[in-house]
Design an enzyme around this catalytic site. Structure first.
Site, PDB file in Angstrom:
ATOM      1  N   ASP A  17       3.624   2.826   0.828  1.00  0.00           N
ATOM      2  CA  ASP A  17       3.779   3.309  -0.230  1.00  0.00           C
ATOM      3  C   ASP A  17       1.955   2.907  -1.642  1.00  0.00           C
ATOM      4  OD1 ASP A  17       4.068   0.400  -0.831  1.00  0.00           O
ATOM      5  OD2 ASP A  17       5.652   0.329  -2.163  1.00  0.00           O
ATOM      6  N   ASP A  72       2.019 -12.037  -2.858  1.00  0.00           N
ATOM      7  CA  ASP A  72       3.487 -11.986  -2.150  1.00  0.00           C
ATOM      8  C   ASP A  72       3.867 -12.899  -1.176  1.00  0.00           C
ATOM      9  OD1 ASP A  72       3.955 -10.056  -4.542  1.00  0.00           O
ATOM     10  OD2 ASP A  72       3.206  -8.030  -2.974  1.00  0.00           O
TER      11      ASP A  72
END
Length: 726
Positions: free
Chosen positions: A53, A488
């Protein structure tokens, strides 16, 4: 509009004559971000492409194991090309590859560009761009649906592309060079997660549009190509699947379809003359609490609910990935849950066209035991927390021999993954399947054992895929080569740049923001996470870590620096700049504003440097207080500070919006370095080209109107381009 002529010139991969370095990717292991889909070519065995993405697109290498990034040429001006909306690989002329790129369809000012179609005639070695009259949403809601871009297998000059934002369906009849809207299809996909979204500038209120397109290869071939085509649009409460029997001249909704949920993905089973469709009640990939799997018999025109029985009982998630085995037993189909987290995501497999299903693993909600006849897990590289009612899967090793290998480190509880949107059985190999997750790519090479031994080996299949946000890097002069802070998933220390580290940083902070080494004691490292009080130190070059004794829960975010002798930690947090001396309590530093850029002198323990806007600050008392020593100019914004790392105290450089600045006297004076460098961002100092001479300066900069990574061997007076994103 950005110049197509210029871009075409860039894409041939022009050599950088000035470069003295060979660049390659640091091996980080695998994954690190969402993989919406893998697209297999149906005309050439072993040819496959992977989309992300926000991290570009990849091609599967000839070894069938590793992947190569195709969009490394996307530079600062074309940052939106890192968002991949859809990929199509030509089954007729397998050299043809089409990638639709673009990040956001809403009105965020930092992504103002329309979508681009990147066309390759050599399987991704080179590309030509074609501008599209609408935006693409590689990182928008619904990005796991698809594919939105497809090639007619009966006429490979014909491509269809499903647009977002109410723009509808588009068609090309000249291999993607020009596009026209399909006016005969009125459905555009008007559903959006929210009716109004003022919080995120319309991110959640933009219509998701046309989600997928399927050619029925069993239908008659006509002059225009495939006669029967199915299109899925995002609609709720009204028809979402439309069909043409005349190659797009007219369209009608498929009768009897489910209008309660949103159609998400679809796959054709030619042997059954059927279409399988997954549904979910929201956009995905991270949401969805209800769903349905339907099977449409094209011959009879009837639908069958083939939702797995356990999923009907659970009634708490939707469905994403769906695939059929094209080279194996007819009626073999696999499907994945979407937004099922307890006890894990689930994958189903049917050998009878969805009449009955078996699961990747079995579970008992009420008891403490997890029964896992399909897969078992090997040892994780870091401790993971488990739900209280779950038995640790590693204990199953003795009961069910099998492995879940090469697991990407994760601080979560999910071992099969989450956000499973793209699930695909290799069209040439019934034993091979791949599926993307929110963190990586998994798959198996012994899939048929599912049906006989009731056990398969799942492995991480994303070697070469790297989709992390690298937030800060250091390369200490001794010890490990590279230590990284990553968004993350944490960070790691590289002993060998060609070998993935064995573990993430422990304790793991998820998003890790900043780190630094002490200049005179380079094995001493400090790092911070994104949460309150998340600060750790290492005494062995970043291999092992301990919590810092003086952690303060009041400090969060920002950057951290270590003084030259490791006596002082300076933390520029979201609430101000603070120091801790010799593991003591953090106290506020004075004279320096919140959010200031900070650096530590690498040779003098007493000195720190800082910048905010156009002001330069210096501390000579170990960070206790700062004073402004210079102002760069009213129209100047400092971007970074780099200090001399080779033993000379008091020397540093400042990158800015208008060029480079230099001080050799602890900031008492600072002068602009005049050159063809007009702006610079990240900056660092390294070993000189000639021993004992001027240190080399490296900068991510704009030089002679060209973005790139540059090196200067004469203090910034002239620059050599070492890497350009072409």
């Amino acid at each position: 509009m950005r110049s197509v002529t210029l871009l075409s010139a860039l894409f041939v991969g022009a050599a950088n004559a000035a470069s003295q370095y060979t660049w390659k990717n640091v091996h980080t292991g695998a994954g690190g971000g969402f993989v919406p889909n893998v697209v297999f070519n149906h005309g050439q065995k072993g040819l496959a492409f992977l989309k992300t993405d926000i991290g570009g697109a990849y091609k599967l290498n000839s070894d069938g194991v590793t992947w190569t990034q195709l969009l490394d040429f996307a530079d600062e001006e074309h940052f939106d090309w890192w968002g991949v909306e859809s990929i199509a690989t030509d089954p007729v002329d397998t050299q043809n590859l089409y990638i639709e790129v673009g990040l956001y369809t809403n009105e965020w000012a930092w992504d103002p560009y329309n979508a681009t179609l990147l066309i390759s005639r050599d399987q991704g070695s080179t590309f030509s761009p074609v501008g599209l009259p609408f935006k693409a949403g590689g990182n928008m809601p619904g990005r796991g649906a698809g594919e939105r871009l497809v090639i007619d297998p009966n006429n490979n000059k014909v491509l269809y592309l499903g647009a977002r934002s109410g723009h509808g369906l588009y068609k090309s009849t000249d291999s993607g060079e020009t596009w026209n809207k399909v006016q005969s299809l009125s459905a555009t996909g008007t559903w959006a997660p929210q009716a109004v979204d003022t919080q995120y500038d319309g991110y959640n209120s933009d219509p998701l549009g046309v989600g997928w397109i399927i050619f029925d290869t069993t239908s008659p071939k006509i002059a225009a190509g495939t006669s029967r085509i199915f299109v899925g649009v995002f609609e709720e409460g009204s028809p979402s699947i439309w069909m043409t029997e005349n190659a797009g001249d007219t369209w009608a909704p498929v009768p009897g379809q489910n209008t309660t949920y949103l159609t998400h993905r679809a796959v054709l089973s030619p042997a059954e003359h059927s279409l399988y469709v997954t549904y979910v009640d929201t956009a995905g990939p991270w949401d969805g609490s209800h769903g349905w799997i339907g099977k449409y018999n094209i011959t009879s025109g009837t639908w069958t609910n083939v939702t797995p029985a356990q999923a009907i009982i659970d009634n708490s998630y939707g469905f994403g990935g769906i695939s059929v085995d094209l080279s194996g037993k007819p009626g073999t189909v696999m499907a994945a849950s979407l937004n099922e987290y307890y006890p894990d995501a689930q994958i189903w497999r049917s050998l009878d066209g969805g009449a009955t299903w078996s699961t990747l693993y079995s579970y008992d909600y009420s008891g403490p035991n997890v029964i896992c006849p399909r897969i078992t897990s090997g040892t994780y590289l870091q401790p993971l927390g488990f739900y209280p009612t779950r038995r640790e899967w590693s204990k199953l090793m003795d009961e069910y021999p099998g492995t879940l290998t090469n697991k990407v480190n994760s601080s979560g509880t999910d071992q099969i993954g989450w956000g499973i949107e793209g699930l695909n059985i290799d069209p040439f190999d019934s034993n091979h399947f791949l599926y993307g997750t929110g963190l990586t790519l998994y798959g198996s090479r012994n899939l048929l054992d599912w049906d006989t031994k009731h056990n398969i080996t799942l492995s991480n299949m994303s070697d070469g895929v790297e989709e992390t946000a690298v937030l800060e890097l250091i390369s200490p002069p001794t010890g490990v080569h590279l230590i990284s802070s990553v968004g993350d998933i944490g960070g790691w220390a590289h002993i060998d740049l060609d070998v993935a580290p064995a573990t993430l940083h422990v304790p793991n902070y998820g998003t890790e923001l900043s780190l630094d080494y002490a200049g005179l004691k380079s094995s001493r490292i400090v790092r911070i996470g994104s949460g309150a009080g998340q600060l750790s130190t290492s005494g062995d070059g970043g291999l092992t870590w301990g919590y810092y004794a003086a952690n303060s829960s009041a400090l969060i975010g920002g950057k951290v620096r270590y003084s030259a002798n490791a006596s002082t930690v300076l933390w520029s947090s979201s609430t101000g700049v603070f120091i801790s001396k010799n593991n003591g309590t953090f106290v506020a530093s004075t004279g320096i504003p919140t959010g200031a850029i900070i650096r530590a002198d690498k040779a003098n323990d007493a000195y720190f440097y800082a910048a905010n806007g156009s002001s330069i600050y210096v501390s000579s008392n170990g960070g206790a207080s700062f004073a402004i020593t210079a102002t760069l100019g009213s129209l100047v914004t400092a971007n970074d500070i780099a200090v001399n790392t080779l033993g000379t105290a008091g020397e540093f450089w400042v990158s800015s919006s208008v060029g480079l600045w230099h001080s050799k006297d602890f900031g008492k004076t600072i002068t602009k370095v005049f050159s063809n460098l007009s702006a610079a961002w990240s900056i660092s100092v390294g070993a000189p080209a000639v021993p004992h001479s001027t240190p080399a300066i490296f900068a991510g900069a704009l030089v002679s109107k060209v973005y790139g990574i540059y090196r200067s061997d004469n203090g910034g007076l002239s620059w050599i381009r070492e890497f350009r994103f072409t």
